[in-house]
Design an enzyme around this catalytic site. Structure first.
Site, PDB file in Angstrom:
ATOM      1  N   HIS A  42      23.497   6.739   8.265  1.00 51.37           N
ATOM      2  CA  HIS A  42      24.397   7.895   8.414  1.00 51.37           C
ATOM      3  C   HIS A  42      24.459   8.354   9.873  1.00 51.37           C
ATOM      4  CE1 HIS A  42      26.436  11.665   7.645  1.00 51.37           C
ATOM      5  NE2 HIS A  42      25.444  12.328   8.200  1.00 51.37           N
TER       6      HIS A  42
ATOM      7  N   ARG B 180      30.767   9.859  18.949  1.00 50.30           N
ATOM      8  CA  ARG B 180      30.266   9.812  20.321  1.00 50.30           C
ATOM      9  C   ARG B 180      30.544   8.471  20.959  1.00 50.30           C
ATOM     10  NH1 ARG B 180      26.023  12.517  17.989  1.00 50.30           N
ATOM     11  NH2 ARG B 180      24.861  10.577  17.994  1.00 50.30           N
TER      12      ARG B 180
ATOM     13  N   LYS C 237      28.543  24.435   7.191  1.00 50.92           N
ATOM     14  CA  LYS C 237      27.549  23.910   6.250  1.00 50.92           C
ATOM     15  C   LYS C 237      26.962  24.977   5.334  1.00 50.92           C
ATOM     16  CE  LYS C 237      26.809  19.703   8.212  1.00 50.92           C
ATOM     17  NZ  LYS C 237      26.569  18.412   7.566  1.00 50.92           N
TER      18      LYS C 237
ATOM     19  N   TYR D 237      29.948  22.778  16.557  1.00 50.59           N
ATOM     20  CA  TYR D 237      28.543  22.356  16.488  1.00 50.59           C
ATOM     21  C   TYR D 237      27.857  22.167  17.838  1.00 50.59           C
ATOM     22  CZ  TYR D 237      28.906  17.299  17.480  1.00 50.59           C
ATOM     23  OH  TYR D 237      29.074  16.088  18.084  1.00 50.59           O
TER      24      TYR D 237
ATOM     25  N   GLN E 203      33.048  21.954  11.570  1.00 47.42           N
ATOM     26  CA  GLN E 203      31.838  21.410  12.199  1.00 47.42           C
ATOM     27  C   GLN E 203      32.124  20.851  13.599  1.00 47.42           C
ATOM     28  OE1 GLN E 203      29.998  18.408   9.725  1.00 47.42           O
ATOM     29  NE2 GLN E 203      28.429  17.879  11.208  1.00 47.42           N
TER      30      GLN E 203
ATOM     31  N   GLU F  64      22.699  13.978  -0.829  1.00 45.50           N
ATOM     32  CA  GLU F  64      21.326  14.152  -0.338  1.00 45.50           C
ATOM     33  C   GLU F  64      20.378  14.333  -1.508  1.00 45.50           C
ATOM     34  OE1 GLU F  64      20.703  16.885   2.890  1.00 45.50           O
ATOM     35  OE2 GLU F  64      22.781  16.755   3.583  1.00 45.50           O
TER      36      GLU F  64
ATOM     37  N   ASP G 195      17.617  21.336   6.708  1.00 45.84           N
ATOM     38  CA  ASP G 195      18.433  20.145   6.463  1.00 45.84           C
ATOM     39  C   ASP G 195      18.063  19.097   7.499  1.00 45.84           C
ATOM     40  OD1 ASP G 195      20.317  18.519   5.300  1.00 45.84           O
ATOM     41  OD2 ASP G 195      22.011  19.398   6.383  1.00 45.84           O
TER      42      ASP G 195
ATOM     43  N   THR H  68      22.323  13.229   4.719  1.00 45.82           N
ATOM     44  CA  THR H  68      23.179  12.313   3.971  1.00 45.82           C
ATOM     45  C   THR H  68      22.524  10.944   3.813  1.00 45.82           C
ATOM     46  OG1 THR H  68      25.057  13.456   4.924  1.00 45.82           O
ATOM     47  CG2 THR H  68      25.504  11.324   3.916  1.00 45.82           C
TER      48      THR H  68
HETATM   49 CA    CA Z   1      23.345  17.796   5.393  1.00 44.07          CA
END
Ligand code: CA
Length: 425
Positions: free
Chosen positions: A142, A151, A262, A253, A249, A210, A135, A358
């Site tokens: 995005h 962030r 995911k 992550y 996530q 996607e 991925d 994305t």
């Molecule tokens: Ca993805």
């Protein structure tokens, strides 16, 4: 390169509705099941054509394909593995057989009776056994949106982002075909940063719009694919809904990236549209600044102009359009992604899948996920039944469509659909 099969003036003796995603210029590949057969097929209009029957009747005998056994397998991997030359010859032959001026198949009643089936009388299955899945994260819009939300708006893109196509290795076992419904995942989240994590159904289930490419080649470990040869190793594209649980996530992550948020289900459109069919729709990619390193420097038009839409459909209500985007916005192209994937010597196989990341466009209605569309829950989207969404509710249907259009025909993917079911007990 010019392909006869792409001639916009071609017409078929097989009925094709105006605005169909599958005119004679498309000729995608998939797997169908009917009676006791699970076989490779193509689609024209709303008719599917069993390729094993056409192989039986000798229509592929002179294509330079020595072993026709891939036409009888229940997944496309071997057929895809025949490579670009065979794929082009096969697509050109099918185009010829379907063209209105050609009698070869049109006049063969027995072959037509056995090979042709209305779409609604067959089941369309996963086209390939996905060996490996990557991925990427290749939309600058995005990546910027996510960076701003999670962030630092001043440094939304991380320092590596413009230098390499960021990606991670995902899970292939949970990639499923359109029409497969997915249960809401359960997992660990931490809704309150001052308290310990909790366990339960995700409250922030999202789609990711996607497109994935499918590789056709098999390379040896240690052999990189140069960027200008990368497309030769790509069979075609599918729509790809990379379902994501944002709350899971967010908690999981760091530091190694997404994991259980995911891998509970990603849904693809069932017909793989070849790069040859999409050739007329090539466009320049965005300017890459700073200049990329030489192994990523691709000549010519890098991107494809493919319109994309996402509809959300609540139970017992009509679908609502929530996103309109385009594959042409991608900062990193499919060729650059594959060159980067293999530059260290990583090998590839036929049927491997690579999600684009994305696909968000520049405007708020072109964002490719609910996270961005509803901007972290601050801009709810109104559905056709008056209800609002900031993420996906149980029983919502997510419908993705994509097509390239030019003059009097369009090359489309059909739809990629899934319904989110309640979490399992
Ligand atoms: Ca993805």
């Amino acid at each position: 390169m010019e392909y006869k099969a792409n001639d916009p003036l071609l017409k078929s003796w097989i009925a094709v509705a105006e605005n169909s995603d599958f005119p004679i210029q498309n000729i995608p590949f998939g797997i169908i099941a009917y009676q006791d057969n699970i076989v490779p097929a193509t689609r024209i209009g709303d008719t599917v054509v069993d390729l094993s029957v056409l192989a039986d009747f000798g229509y592929f005998d002179d294509l330079g394909i020595e072993d026709l056994s891939p036409f009888y397998e229940p997944a496309l991997n071997s057929l895809i593995g025949l490579g670009k030359k065979a794929r082009i010859a096969l697509r050109e032959r099918l185009s010829e057989l379907f063209a209105d001026h050609c009698e070869l198949l049109q006049g063969n009643q027995e072959a037509k009776r056995l090979a042709f089936h209305p779409l609604h009388e067959v089941e369309v299955l996963m086209p390939v056994v996905v060996g490996d899945y990557t991925d990427f994260y290749s939309s600058i819009e995005h990546a910027t949106n996510v960076g701003i939300m999670f962030r630092d708006p001043a440094n939304a893109l991380l320092p590596n982002w413009r230098h390499l196509p960021v990606g991670y290795h995902g899970r292939s076992s949970s990639i499923v075909v359109s029409g497969t419904d997915i249960h809401r995942p359960k997992g660990q989240t931490r809704p309150d940063d001052t308290k310990p994590p909790v366990f339960g159904p995700s409250n922030q289930l999202d789609f990711e719009l996607e497109i994935a490419f499918v590789t056709s080649g098999r390379t040896d470990l240690g052999s990189p694919i140069p960027v200008d040869e990368a497309e030769d190793h790509i069979f075609g594209l599918v729509l790809f809904n990379d379902l994501s649980a944002r709350d899971i996530q967010k908690w999981e992550y760091v530091p190694l990236g997404p994991f259980l948020s995911k891998n509970f289900g990603s849904v693809i459109s069932p017909w793989i549209v070849t790069l040859e069919a999409l050739e007329p729709f090539r466009v320049e990619g965005p300017i890459q600044e700073p200049a990329v390193l030489p192994y990523l420097a691709q000549q010519g038009k890098r991107n494809y102009d493919i319109s994309l839409e996402v509809h959300l459909q609540p139970l017992h209500a009509p679908p609502s359009l929530v996103c309109r985007s385009n594959f042409k916005y991608m900062y990193w192209s499919v060729a650059q992604q594959l060159a980067h994937q293999t530059v260290n010597g990583c090998n590839i196989n036929p049927g491997d899948m690579y999600g684009s990341g994305t696909i968000s466009g520049p405007t708020p209605d072109s964002f490719g996920s609910m996270l961005e569309l509803a901007w972290k829950g601050t801009r709810p989207l109104k559905m056709s039944d008056g209800t609002e969404r900031i993420f996906i509710n149980d029983h919502d249907r997510i419908i993705m469509t994509g097509w390239a259009e030019k003059g009097n025909y369009r090359i489309g993917f059909g739809s990629c659909e899934t319904v989110i079911l309640p979490a399992k007990n």
